[in-house]
Design a protein around this motif. Structure first.
Motif, PDB file in Angstrom:
ATOM      1  N   GLY A 278       1.172  41.443 -99.507  1.00 41.76           N
ATOM      2  CA  GLY A 278       0.437  42.709 -99.543  1.00 41.76           C
ATOM      3  C   GLY A 278      -0.160  43.025 -98.189  1.00 41.76           C
ATOM      4  N   PHE A 279      -0.663  41.996 -97.521  1.00 37.40           N
ATOM      5  CA  PHE A 279      -1.231  42.193 -96.182  1.00 37.40           C
ATOM      6  C   PHE A 279      -0.152  42.625 -95.199  1.00 37.40           C
ATOM      7  N   VAL A 280       1.006  41.971 -95.253  1.00 38.99           N
ATOM      8  CA  VAL A 280       2.110  42.334 -94.360  1.00 38.99           C
ATOM      9  C   VAL A 280       2.523  43.784 -94.583  1.00 38.99           C
ATOM     10  N   ILE A 281       2.698  44.158 -95.836  1.00 36.93           N
ATOM     11  CA  ILE A 281       3.142  45.513 -96.172  1.00 36.93           C
ATOM     12  C   ILE A 281       2.170  46.555 -95.647  1.00 36.93           C
ATOM     13  N   GLN A 282       0.882  46.295 -95.813  1.00 37.17           N
ATOM     14  CA  GLN A 282      -0.113  47.282 -95.401  1.00 37.17           C
ATOM     15  C   GLN A 282      -0.234  47.394 -93.886  1.00 37.17           C
ATOM     16  N   ASN A 283       0.244  46.404 -93.147  1.00 34.83           N
ATOM     17  CA  ASN A 283       0.125  46.440 -91.696  1.00 34.83           C
ATOM     18  C   ASN A 283       1.408  46.854 -90.994  1.00 34.83           C
ATOM     19  N   LEU A 284       2.435  47.188 -91.761  1.00 32.67           N
ATOM     20  CA  LEU A 284       3.639  47.769 -91.174  1.00 32.67           C
ATOM     21  C   LEU A 284       3.475  49.280 -91.103  1.00 32.67           C
ATOM     22  N   SER A 285       4.049  49.891 -90.095  1.00 29.77           N
ATOM     23  CA  SER A 285       3.908  51.333 -89.910  1.00 29.77           C
ATOM     24  C   SER A 285       5.106  52.058 -90.540  1.00 29.77           C
ATOM     25  N   PRO A 286       5.042  53.373 -90.676  1.00 30.68           N
ATOM     26  CA  PRO A 286       6.166  54.125 -91.237  1.00 30.68           C
ATOM     27  C   PRO A 286       7.458  53.984 -90.442  1.00 30.68           C
ATOM     28  N   SER A 287       7.370  53.564 -89.191  1.00 31.92           N
ATOM     29  CA  SER A 287       8.590  53.378 -88.400  1.00 31.92           C
ATOM     30  C   SER A 287       9.186  51.987 -88.591  1.00 31.92           C
ATOM     31  N   ASP A 288       8.431  51.075 -89.199  1.00 30.47           N
ATOM     32  CA  ASP A 288       8.946  49.736 -89.490  1.00 30.47           C
ATOM     33  C   ASP A 288       9.651  49.746 -90.843  1.00 30.47           C
ATOM     34  N   ARG A 289      10.613  48.839 -90.996  1.00 30.25           N
ATOM     35  CA  ARG A 289      11.307  48.721 -92.290  1.00 30.25           C
ATOM     36  C   ARG A 289      11.196  47.291 -92.805  1.00 30.25           C
ATOM     37  N   LEU A 290      11.146  47.174 -94.122  1.00 33.96           N
ATOM     38  CA  LEU A 290      10.985  45.875 -94.775  1.00 33.96           C
ATOM     39  C   LEU A 290      12.035  45.708 -95.861  1.00 33.96           C
ATOM     40  N   CYS A 291      12.562  44.491 -95.963  1.00 31.43           N
ATOM     41  CA  CYS A 291      13.429  44.107 -97.079  1.00 31.43           C
ATOM     42  C   CYS A 291      12.920  42.771 -97.589  1.00 31.43           C
ATOM     43  N   VAL A 292      12.879  42.593 -98.905  1.00 26.12           N
ATOM     44  CA  VAL A 292      12.389  41.348 -99.488  1.00 26.12           C
ATOM     45  C   VAL A 292      13.507  40.686-100.284  1.00 26.12           C
ATOM     46  N   ILE A 293      13.775  39.427 -99.943  1.00 29.66           N
ATOM     47  CA  ILE A 293      14.718  38.588-100.679  1.00 29.66           C
ATOM     48  C   ILE A 293      13.914  37.510-101.391  1.00 29.66           C
ATOM     49  N   ALA A 294      14.106  37.352-102.675  1.00 28.32           N
ATOM     50  CA  ALA A 294      13.452  36.287-103.436  1.00 28.32           C
ATOM     51  C   ALA A 294      14.515  35.291-103.877  1.00 28.32           C
ATOM     52  N   PHE A 295      14.219  34.006-103.752  1.00 26.68           N
ATOM     53  CA  PHE A 295      15.215  33.011-104.153  1.00 26.68           C
ATOM     54  C   PHE A 295      14.574  31.897-104.956  1.00 26.68           C
ATOM     55  N   SER A 296      15.353  31.389-105.897  1.00 28.02           N
ATOM     56  CA  SER A 296      15.021  30.159-106.625  1.00 28.02           C
ATOM     57  C   SER A 296      16.344  29.407-106.757  1.00 28.02           C
ATOM     58  N   SER A 297      16.920  29.328-107.959  1.00 34.67           N
ATOM     59  CA  SER A 297      18.241  28.713-108.081  1.00 34.67           C
ATOM     60  C   SER A 297      19.308  29.588-107.445  1.00 34.67           C
ATOM     61  N   THR A 298      19.080  30.887-107.451  1.00 35.97           N
ATOM     62  CA  THR A 298      19.926  31.837-106.747  1.00 35.97           C
ATOM     63  C   THR A 298      19.007  32.770-105.975  1.00 35.97           C
ATOM     64  N   ALA A 299      19.560  33.815-105.386  1.00 38.23           N
ATOM     65  CA  ALA A 299      18.740  34.739-104.594  1.00 38.23           C
ATOM     66  C   ALA A 299      19.044  36.167-105.005  1.00 38.23           C
ATOM     67  N   ARG A 300      18.033  37.026-104.865  1.00 40.31           N
ATOM     68  CA  ARG A 300      18.248  38.438-105.164  1.00 40.31           C
ATOM     69  C   ARG A 300      17.474  39.295-104.162  1.00 40.31           C
ATOM     70  N   ARG A 301      18.040  40.426-103.887  1.00 35.92           N
ATOM     71  CA  ARG A 301      17.386  41.380-102.992  1.00 35.92           C
ATOM     72  C   ARG A 301      16.555  42.322-103.844  1.00 35.92           C
ATOM     73  N   LEU A 302      15.247  42.359-103.600  1.00 34.58           N
ATOM     74  CA  LEU A 302      14.381  43.225-104.401  1.00 34.58           C
ATOM     75  C   LEU A 302      14.564  44.684-104.037  1.00 34.58           C
ATOM     76  N   PHE A 303      14.771  44.972-102.760  1.00 34.99           N
ATOM     77  CA  PHE A 303      15.051  46.333-102.323  1.00 34.99           C
ATOM     78  C   PHE A 303      15.644  46.289-100.917  1.00 34.99           C
ATOM     79  N   PRO A 304      16.397  47.306-100.530  1.00 35.34           N
ATOM     80  CA  PRO A 304      17.004  47.319 -99.194  1.00 35.34           C
ATOM     81  C   PRO A 304      15.961  47.569 -98.114  1.00 35.34           C
ATOM     82  N   LEU A 305      16.380  47.485 -96.871  1.00 33.33           N
ATOM     83  CA  LEU A 305      15.480  47.802 -95.762  1.00 33.33           C
ATOM     84  C   LEU A 305      14.933  49.201 -95.953  1.00 33.33           C
ATOM     85  N   ARG A 306      13.631  49.297 -96.081  1.00 31.57           N
ATOM     86  CA  ARG A 306      12.987  50.566 -96.412  1.00 31.57           C
ATOM     87  C   ARG A 306      11.812  50.804 -95.491  1.00 31.57           C
TER      88      ARG A 306
END
Length: 665
Positions: A243-271
């Motif tokens: 949450g801290f990371v997200i709030q400190n990125l600017s509108p010109s920055d993009r974020l993508c989150v990958i979560a993994f355990s036994s396998t991995a999944r992309r929660l959303f694309p670079l946004r």
């Protein structure tokens, strides 16, 4: 028995909530939230909790965001005064809960943020991943770039930073004409230019927006471990840090989150982290649950894929990897059996800096807790050009992330290349000591090079070059080396070559006697000597010779204490000695070394080899040595993380004591 009874899923009366770092202290009044005290507890959709009367008072004054993670709430609590009832009867709590100071109206739903209809919001929760990750959000260039003629001043300011600073220091300033000098050391000191940054003092709500015109926007992919061992407090702290990371990125920055355990999944694309993008990112992160095993390689594969497949590219790109366990799926030996030594298989070739197709995308790895595989995490970061941080205390994960993004959000130099050339015809380069940076040496040893890569604002680098100085009675002054630097401005994309080379000269005189050694050269020799001792001690410890490892560190510490800079009270030398002592203690026995010593040593080696700050042990600033590598932007971001909305120093101390976190120095 005291039971938890929810109202609309968010209000708890005398409830037990498992997140110790949230529930022990209300983030507004900084007093304890315990069961049986007669106060309602409000738990927001972002998972943070507060006394009900505290948060309603905050909402009444117009605050509709979480005071901790800055998430904008869709539902807010508020209170209505208790109305008078007929016949003087007071309103009674129908289920027997302790009565609060007012009748609670639990929720008021806020208007839903306007979301672009073209976005497939369902993709946030990974209904089905595309075969190619080319669905990254289109970048919007700043207006000043699209139309330079609109404002000459803005055009001049956009991406403008000062020149990089280059200084050189010979080991001694004069050598006798009749004497030769082998392994003569020359220090090359580089410092990146200043970039605008905002102060992080005071209340976070009142902080001005960060200026964006002097830094390069970032594509950040976070690869997060959500295996079963992350359950409970660990996952809650990870969500808070994200949450801290997200709030400190600017509108010109993009974020993508990958979560993994036994396998991995992309929660959303670079946004892009616009207001809507942040809300969707927070929603996705807060939806994470922990279960399954630990497949680091699959998480990294998808993280690399998000970088490689993107159609649009921000100037800076990086991957943050966090795990608290060991990869149990991928690490194999050549025979095909599970092995703990072949860590290269964990890093995709596409982001391996040593491969021909590598994209030079650093992976900043964070080993979380006592059970992570420090060797593999360090190897991943080293192979990619990133850093390895050891997060020993759970409560400082947010500070560790803050330090990392404080650097990533301040890149002012890219593709920095340093060229060193001998001037005097008799000279040859003996060695270039540059840690993990790639170096080159011409066949005739007359020219050498160092590939430095990216530098954060005001970040410094020190490299030692050695030469052999011959006897020469023909001149009073000898030119030794010329140093030239070339790099790219990440904002304007312009190539920059420093016009004047920095030239190193010494006097050739008839002097005799004891020469005066340069303090700058001596302290960097100490740094390199300490790093070499740490690496040798680690090899000995892995062989099982902990006694020998401790002895190596002790010998180095004794040598450092007798150097010129140590006798002059140099702070770097004192910090190196303190670090060596800490490593000795963490090699006291096999149990201590396995639980924390290995990770602490590897994090220290990562920091020294790249000359970049890492989180180490239970804090991001546990020694002044760590501070020596911290840039002002990193310090600002860590301070922002540590203070949040608590601007009063005494309140900060009270909060950190309640969270069992170390005090910042």
């Amino acid at each position: 028995m005291n039971r938890s009874v929810p109202i609309c899923g968010v209000i708890y009366m005398n409830a037990f909530v498992p997140f110790f770092f949230i529930q022990r202290t209300c983030a507004i009044c900084l007093t304890t939230m315990k069961t049986g005290q007669g106060h309602a507890i409000f738990t927001a959709e972002c998972s943070h909790s507060f006394h009900f009367h505290c948060i309603t008072s905050s909402v009444k004054h117009g605050n509709q965001v979480c005071p901790v993670c800055r998430a904008k709430w869709k539902e807010i609590p508020f209170q209505n005064p208790t109305p008078d009832l007929p016949n003087g009867r007071s309103r009674v709590n129908p289920v027997g809960w302790p009565q609060d100071d007012a009748w609670m109206t639990v929720l008021r739903r806020l208007p839903t943020p306007q979301i672009d209809a073209s976005r497939q919001v369902s993709s946030l929760f990974h209904a089905q991943e595309p075969a190619v990750f080319d669905d990254d959000e289109v970048l919007e260039l700043p207006d000043v770039v699209a139309d330079r003629s609109s404002s000459p001043k803005d055009a001049a300011d956009y991406g403008s930073v000062g020149p990089m600073e280059v200084k050189t220091y010979p080991e001694i300033s004069a050598v006798s004409r009749s004497a030769s000098y082998n392994n003569f050391a020359i220090l090359i000191h580089l410092k990146a230019p200043f970039a605008s940054r905002c102060s992080s003092e005071g209340n976070l709500n009142n902080l001005p927006p960060r200026p964006q015109n002097s830094r390069a926007p970032v594509d950040l992919v976070t690869v997060l471990d959500v295996s079963g061992s992350m359950a409970g407090t660990k996952l809650a702290l990870l969500k808070r840090a994200m949450g801290f990371v997200i709030q400190n990125l600017s509108p010109s920055d993009r974020l993508c989150v990958i979560a993994f355990s036994s396998t991995a999944r992309r929660l959303f694309p670079l946004r892009r982290m616009t207001e809507t993008g942040r809300q969707e990112a927070l929603q996705a992160v807060n939806s994470l649950i922990s279960n399954g095993g630990t497949n680091i390689a699959e998480g990294l594969r998808k993280g690399a894929k998000a970088i490689v497949d993107r159609r649009w590219k921000n100037p800076v790109a990086s991957i943050i990897l966090l795990s608290d366990g060991q990869d149990t799926y991928t690490v194999t030996s050549p025979s095909g059996n599970l092995s703990r030594t072949d860590y290269r298989s964990l890093l995709p070739a596409s982001i391996n800096r040593n491969s021909e197709t590598g994209l030079q995308i650093p992976v900043h790895a964070f080993g979380f807790g006592a059970d992570h595989d420090a060797a593999s995490m360090h190897s991943i970061s080293e192979l990619s050009g990133g850093t390895f941080s050891f997060i020993e205390a759970e409560g400082v994960i947010q500070d560790a992330f803050a330090q990392c993004i404080g650097g990533l959000l301040s890149v002012v130099i890219q593709e920095l290349h340093v060229r060193v050339e001998c001037v005097h015809p008799s000279l040859r380069i003996g060695s270039i000591k540059a840690g993990s940076y790639r170096t080159g040496l011409a066949s005739d040893a007359r020219m050498g090079s160092i590939d430095v890569g990216d530098l954060y604002a005001e970040e410094e680098r020190d490299f030692l070059v050695t030469i052999n100085i011959p006897v020469d009675g023909s001149c009073d002054e000898m030119s030794l080396l010329k140093v030239r630097c070339a790099y790219r401005n990440p904002v304007t994309k312009e190539a920059v070559t420093l016009d004047e080379a920095s030239e190193v000269k010494i006097q050739r005189t008839q002097i005799t006697g004891q020469p005066v050694v340069s303090m700058e050269v001596d302290r960097q020799r100490n740094r390199l000597r300490a790093a070499e001792a740490m690496a040798e001690a680690r090899v000995a410890a892995e062989r099982g010779d902990l006694t020998g490892a401790v002895s190596l560190l002790e010998s180095c510490r004794k040598i450092l204490s007798e150097t010129v800079s140590a006798r002059a009270g140099d702070r770097l030398c004192a910090a190196l000695c303190a670090e060596l002592r800490e490593m000795q203690e963490r090699m006291a026995n096999r149990r201590v070394y396995e639980s924390s010593g290995r990770a602490y040593v590897l994090s220290g080696l990562s920091s020294h080899s790249w000359q970049r700050a890492t989180a180490r042990g239970d804090s991001t600033d546990s020694t002044s040595l760590v501070q020596a590598y911290q840039t002002p932007s990193m310090v600002d971001m860590v301070t922002r993380s540590q203070t949040l909305v608590f601007g009063n120093p005494s309140s900060q101390r009270k909060l950190r004591q309640a969270l069992s976190l170390p005090n910042p120095r």
